[in-house]
Design a protein around this motif. Structure first.
Motif, PDB file in Angstrom:
ATOM      1  N   MET A  57       0.844  -1.195   0.000  1.00 27.60           N
ATOM      2  CA  MET A  57       0.000   0.000   0.000  1.00 27.60           C
ATOM      3  C   MET A  57       0.878   1.242   0.000  1.00 27.60           C
ATOM      4  SD  MET A  57      -2.785   1.158   2.909  1.00 27.60           S
ATOM      5  CE  MET A  57      -3.750  -0.329   2.645  1.00 27.60           C
ATOM      6  N   ILE A  58       0.462   2.250  -0.762  1.00 17.85           N
ATOM      7  CA  ILE A  58       1.079   3.565  -0.690  1.00 17.85           C
ATOM      8  C   ILE A  58       0.070   4.491  -0.031  1.00 17.85           C
ATOM      9  CG2 ILE A  58       2.026   5.515  -1.979  1.00 17.85           C
ATOM     10  CD1 ILE A  58       2.875   3.562  -4.136  1.00 17.85           C
ATOM     11  N   SER A  59       0.434   4.976   1.139  1.00 25.48           N
ATOM     12  CA  SER A  59      -0.470   5.848   1.901  1.00 25.48           C
ATOM     13  C   SER A  59      -0.200   7.298   1.532  1.00 25.48           C
ATOM     14  CB  SER A  59      -0.256   5.645   3.404  1.00 25.48           C
ATOM     15  OG  SER A  59      -1.015   6.581   4.145  1.00 25.48           O
ATOM     16  N   GLN A  60      -1.212   7.956   1.007  1.00 25.01           N
ATOM     17  CA  GLN A  60      -1.131   9.378   0.689  1.00 25.01           C
ATOM     18  C   GLN A  60      -2.414  10.054   1.149  1.00 25.01           C
ATOM     19  OE1 GLN A  60      -0.508   9.021  -3.622  1.00 25.01           O
ATOM     20  NE2 GLN A  60       1.525   9.903  -3.345  1.00 25.01           N
ATOM     21  N   GLN A  61      -2.276  11.195   1.751  1.00 27.00           N
ATOM     22  CA  GLN A  61      -3.425  11.966   2.184  1.00 27.00           C
ATOM     23  C   GLN A  61      -3.687  13.108   1.205  1.00 27.00           C
ATOM     24  OE1 GLN A  61      -5.331  11.141   5.122  1.00 27.00           O
ATOM     25  NE2 GLN A  61      -4.125   9.324   4.665  1.00 27.00           N
ATOM     26  N   PHE A  62      -4.936  13.262   0.807  1.00 29.19           N
ATOM     27  CA  PHE A  62      -5.335  14.312  -0.122  1.00 29.19           C
ATOM     28  C   PHE A  62      -6.236  15.323   0.586  1.00 29.19           C
ATOM     29  CE2 PHE A  62      -3.982  10.909  -2.782  1.00 29.19           C
ATOM     30  CZ  PHE A  62      -3.480  11.495  -3.940  1.00 29.19           C
ATOM     31  N   MET A  63      -6.263  16.538   0.060  1.00 40.27           N
ATOM     32  CA  MET A  63      -7.055  17.615   0.656  1.00 40.27           C
ATOM     33  C   MET A  63      -8.432  17.636  -0.010  1.00 40.27           C
ATOM     34  SD  MET A  63      -4.098  20.589   0.801  1.00 40.27           S
ATOM     35  CE  MET A  63      -5.097  21.713   1.809  1.00 40.27           C
ATOM     36  N   LEU A  64      -9.453  17.170   0.721  1.00 45.62           N
ATOM     37  CA  LEU A  64     -10.824  17.204   0.232  1.00 45.62           C
ATOM     38  C   LEU A  64     -11.487  18.474   0.754  1.00 45.62           C
ATOM     39  CD1 LEU A  64     -12.932  15.365  -1.334  1.00 45.62           C
ATOM     40  CD2 LEU A  64     -13.850  14.854   0.935  1.00 45.62           C
ATOM     41  N   VAL A  65     -12.075  19.237  -0.160  1.00 45.18           N
ATOM     42  CA  VAL A  65     -12.728  20.504   0.190  1.00 45.18           C
ATOM     43  C   VAL A  65     -14.073  20.566  -0.512  1.00 45.18           C
ATOM     44  CG1 VAL A  65     -10.490  21.659   0.462  1.00 45.18           C
ATOM     45  CG2 VAL A  65     -11.665  21.755  -1.747  1.00 45.18           C
ATOM     46  N   ARG A  66     -14.866  21.587  -0.166  1.00 47.96           N
ATOM     47  CA  ARG A  66     -16.122  21.783  -0.879  1.00 47.96           C
ATOM     48  C   ARG A  66     -15.843  22.193  -2.318  1.00 47.96           C
ATOM     49  NH1 ARG A  66     -16.911  23.641   4.148  1.00 47.96           N
ATOM     50  NH2 ARG A  66     -16.329  25.772   3.598  1.00 47.96           N
ATOM     51  N   ALA A  67     -16.767  21.869  -3.183  1.00 47.76           N
ATOM     52  CA  ALA A  67     -16.547  22.083  -4.619  1.00 47.76           C
ATOM     53  C   ALA A  67     -16.337  23.546  -4.976  1.00 47.76           C
ATOM     54  CB  ALA A  67     -17.731  21.511  -5.407  1.00 47.76           C
TER      55      ALA A  67
ATOM     56  N   ALA B 242     -12.238   9.744  -3.806  1.00 50.06           N
ATOM     57  CA  ALA B 242     -12.982   9.442  -5.035  1.00 50.06           C
ATOM     58  C   ALA B 242     -14.378   8.926  -4.707  1.00 50.06           C
ATOM     59  CB  ALA B 242     -12.221   8.409  -5.858  1.00 50.06           C
ATOM     60  N   GLY B 243     -14.494   8.112  -3.647  1.00 42.40           N
ATOM     61  CA  GLY B 243     -15.792   7.580  -3.262  1.00 42.40           C
ATOM     62  C   GLY B 243     -16.750   8.648  -2.812  1.00 42.40           C
ATOM     63  N   TYR B 244     -16.296   9.574  -1.984  1.00 42.01           N
ATOM     64  CA  TYR B 244     -17.173  10.647  -1.510  1.00 42.01           C
ATOM     65  C   TYR B 244     -17.566  11.579  -2.643  1.00 42.01           C
ATOM     66  CZ  TYR B 244     -16.902   9.419   3.398  1.00 42.01           C
ATOM     67  OH  TYR B 244     -17.052   8.765   4.597  1.00 42.01           O
ATOM     68  N   MET B 245     -16.635  11.858  -3.543  1.00 41.38           N
ATOM     69  CA  MET B 245     -16.985  12.717  -4.679  1.00 41.38           C
ATOM     70  C   MET B 245     -17.990  12.029  -5.590  1.00 41.38           C
ATOM     71  SD  MET B 245     -13.449  14.760  -5.684  1.00 41.38           S
ATOM     72  CE  MET B 245     -12.435  13.293  -5.872  1.00 41.38           C
ATOM     73  N   GLY B 246     -17.852  10.706  -5.755  1.00 42.46           N
ATOM     74  CA  GLY B 246     -18.792   9.977  -6.590  1.00 42.46           C
ATOM     75  C   GLY B 246     -20.163   9.855  -5.959  1.00 42.46           C
ATOM     76  N   ALA B 247     -20.198   9.714  -4.623  1.00 33.88           N
ATOM     77  CA  ALA B 247     -21.472   9.546  -3.923  1.00 33.88           C
ATOM     78  C   ALA B 247     -22.246  10.850  -3.806  1.00 33.88           C
ATOM     79  CB  ALA B 247     -21.227   8.969  -2.534  1.00 33.88           C
TER      80      ALA B 247
ATOM     81  N   SER C 232     -20.389  18.185  -4.758  1.00 34.32           N
ATOM     82  CA  SER C 232     -20.244  18.633  -3.376  1.00 34.32           C
ATOM     83  C   SER C 232     -18.782  18.862  -2.991  1.00 34.32           C
ATOM     84  CB  SER C 232     -20.843  17.614  -2.410  1.00 34.32           C
ATOM     85  OG  SER C 232     -22.237  17.514  -2.567  1.00 34.32           O
ATOM     86  N   PHE C 233     -17.872  18.048  -3.551  1.00 36.91           N
ATOM     87  CA  PHE C 233     -16.483  18.078  -3.120  1.00 36.91           C
ATOM     88  C   PHE C 233     -15.527  18.116  -4.305  1.00 36.91           C
ATOM     89  CE2 PHE C 233     -18.780  15.297  -0.019  1.00 36.91           C
ATOM     90  CZ  PHE C 233     -18.730  16.159   1.076  1.00 36.91           C
ATOM     91  N   LYS C 234     -14.274  18.461  -3.989  1.00 34.16           N
ATOM     92  CA  LYS C 234     -13.183  18.350  -4.939  1.00 34.16           C
ATOM     93  C   LYS C 234     -11.887  18.130  -4.164  1.00 34.16           C
ATOM     94  CE  LYS C 234     -12.256  23.346  -5.250  1.00 34.16           C
ATOM     95  NZ  LYS C 234     -12.233  24.537  -6.143  1.00 34.16           N
ATOM     96  N   VAL C 235     -10.856  17.672  -4.852  1.00 31.69           N
ATOM     97  CA  VAL C 235      -9.532  17.491  -4.260  1.00 31.69           C
ATOM     98  C   VAL C 235      -8.618  18.570  -4.802  1.00 31.69           C
ATOM     99  CG1 VAL C 235      -7.484  16.006  -4.222  1.00 31.69           C
ATOM    100  CG2 VAL C 235      -9.747  15.019  -3.854  1.00 31.69           C
ATOM    101  N   ILE C 236      -7.824  19.184  -3.921  1.00 29.18           N
ATOM    102  CA  ILE C 236      -6.900  20.230  -4.344  1.00 29.18           C
ATOM    103  C   ILE C 236      -5.485  19.899  -3.860  1.00 29.18           C
ATOM    104  CG2 ILE C 236      -8.671  22.028  -4.348  1.00 29.18           C
ATOM    105  CD1 ILE C 236      -7.517  23.006  -1.669  1.00 29.18           C
ATOM    106  N   GLY C 237      -4.492  20.528  -4.492  1.00 30.77           N
ATOM    107  CA  GLY C 237      -3.115  20.385  -4.059  1.00 30.77           C
ATOM    108  C   GLY C 237      -2.511  19.032  -4.368  1.00 30.77           C
ATOM    109  N   GLU C 238      -1.279  18.843  -3.886  1.00 29.56           N
ATOM    110  CA  GLU C 238      -0.546  17.602  -4.072  1.00 29.56           C
ATOM    111  C   GLU C 238      -0.793  16.662  -2.885  1.00 29.56           C
ATOM    112  OE1 GLU C 238       1.224  16.899  -6.805  1.00 29.56           O
ATOM    113  OE2 GLU C 238       0.525  18.832  -7.601  1.00 29.56           O
ATOM    114  N   PRO C 239      -0.570  15.355  -3.077  1.00 24.96           N
ATOM    115  CA  PRO C 239      -0.746  14.428  -1.960  1.00 24.96           C
ATOM    116  C   PRO C 239       0.236  14.726  -0.836  1.00 24.96           C
ATOM    117  CG  PRO C 239       0.298  13.327  -3.819  1.00 24.96           C
ATOM    118  CD  PRO C 239      -0.177  14.661  -4.316  1.00 24.96           C
ATOM    119  N   LEU C 240      -0.193  14.467   0.398  1.00 23.43           N
ATOM    120  CA  LEU C 240       0.618  14.733   1.581  1.00 23.43           C
ATOM    121  C   LEU C 240       0.997  13.425   2.266  1.00 23.43           C
ATOM    122  CD1 LEU C 240      -1.640  17.521   3.121  1.00 23.43           C
ATOM    123  CD2 LEU C 240       0.323  17.846   1.621  1.00 23.43           C
ATOM    124  N   GLY C 241       2.111  13.449   2.963  1.00 29.06           N
ATOM    125  CA  GLY C 241       2.476  12.330   3.822  1.00 29.06           C
ATOM    126  C   GLY C 241       2.609  11.012   3.102  1.00 29.06           C
TER     127      GLY C 241
END
Length: 265
Positions: free
Chosen positions: A117-127, A201-206, A210-219
């Motif tokens: 597994m590659i663990s990366q955290q993404f910034m989920l914000v309102r659309a 991706a799941g929350y954006m699809g559901a 409502s949401f989008k991802v911004i910036g580069e992956p963290l951690g």
């Protein structure tokens, strides 16, 4: 054209057969027992089922599937994180797992599998978010809040990769469940939630729009199973990991534990 189509079809059949043959050529460990250790404190990788108390999670499912493919039995044990690596190093357990990051310092003590597994955290914000685009601009605006669960990867990434390293920073709003933090983001009570790619991706699809991802992956971290140096389990388990990546099993586990399970919490 017909001949090319026939050749293409034949080639496709050959590839499928080759993949199937490769899958059947995994090492057979002859039903031996492998003593595996984890902590049951790293949701959703390994934790105790609130209803039954039994150990469940991504790593349980993955390693039980590896055992099935390689024909061995798993004897599950528990250990605290602070003693796990040394215990595996000394041969008390055959294999350990607890979201253990592969790094050079640990490689001096134990052998690692290939990354599962590659663990990366993404910034989920309102659309419609336009006040910040990365951790630096988020941190600079002291009116902005981040939602997290205490003790999780999301929480520590928020503390150390987004904010100032203060685990008591009042800009981090704590929630009992992951789903509650996402709902708080949607309703405007917080402005950012960190999560892995599959969950995002799941929350954006559901909830489209409502949401989008911004910036580069963290951690970014690579997780691997650990073994005593020289263990004969490393090569066969690496082969099983590759087969699970190739046939989509890893993707299915990610979907199950990082989105479907999280969204219910």
């Amino acid at each position: 054209m017909k001949r090319l189509t026939t050749l293409a079809a034949a080639f496709g059949i050959l590839l499928a057969a080759t993949a199937a043959e490769a899958a059947t050529q995994l090492p057979d460990l002859g039903g031996r027992t492998v003593v595996a250790v984890t902590e049951n404190a790293y949701t959703p990788l390994n934790f105790a089922d609130p209803k039954t108390g039994q150990g469940i999670g991504w790593e349980y499912d993955a390693f039980n599937e590896i055992a099935r493919r390689l024909n061995f039995k798993v004897d599950w044990k528990l250990s605290s994180w602070d003693t796990m690596i040394e215990a595996v190093r000394n041969g008390q357990f055959d294999v350990g797992m607890d979201g253990i990051t592969i790094n050079d310092e640990r490689k001096q003590q134990v052998a690692f599998s290939d990354p599962y597994m590659i663990s990366q955290q993404f910034m989920l914000v309102r659309a419609d978010e336009n006040r910040f685009t990365d951790p630096k601009s988020f941190a600079a605006n002291k009116d902005l809040l981040i939602g997290a669960q205490a003790g999780t990867t999301n929480f520590y990434t928020a503390v150390y990769d987004v904010l100032d390293g203060d685990e008591s920073n009042p800009r981090i709003k704590l929630f009992d469940t992951f789903g509650a933090s996402v709902q708080a983001l949607k309703s405007g009570d917080v402005d950012l939630v960190l999560m892995d790619k599959t969950s995002a991706a799941g929350y954006m699809g559901a909830s489209p729009n409502s949401f989008k991802v911004i910036g580069e992956p963290l951690g970014t971290e690579e997780f691997g199973f650990i073994f005593k140096q020289g263990s004969d389990l490393v090569a066969p388990i690496n082969a099983a990991i590759r087969s699970m990546k190739d046939d989509g099993t890893i993707d299915k586990l990610n979907q199950k534990w990082f989105y479907e399970y999280q969204s219910k919490q």
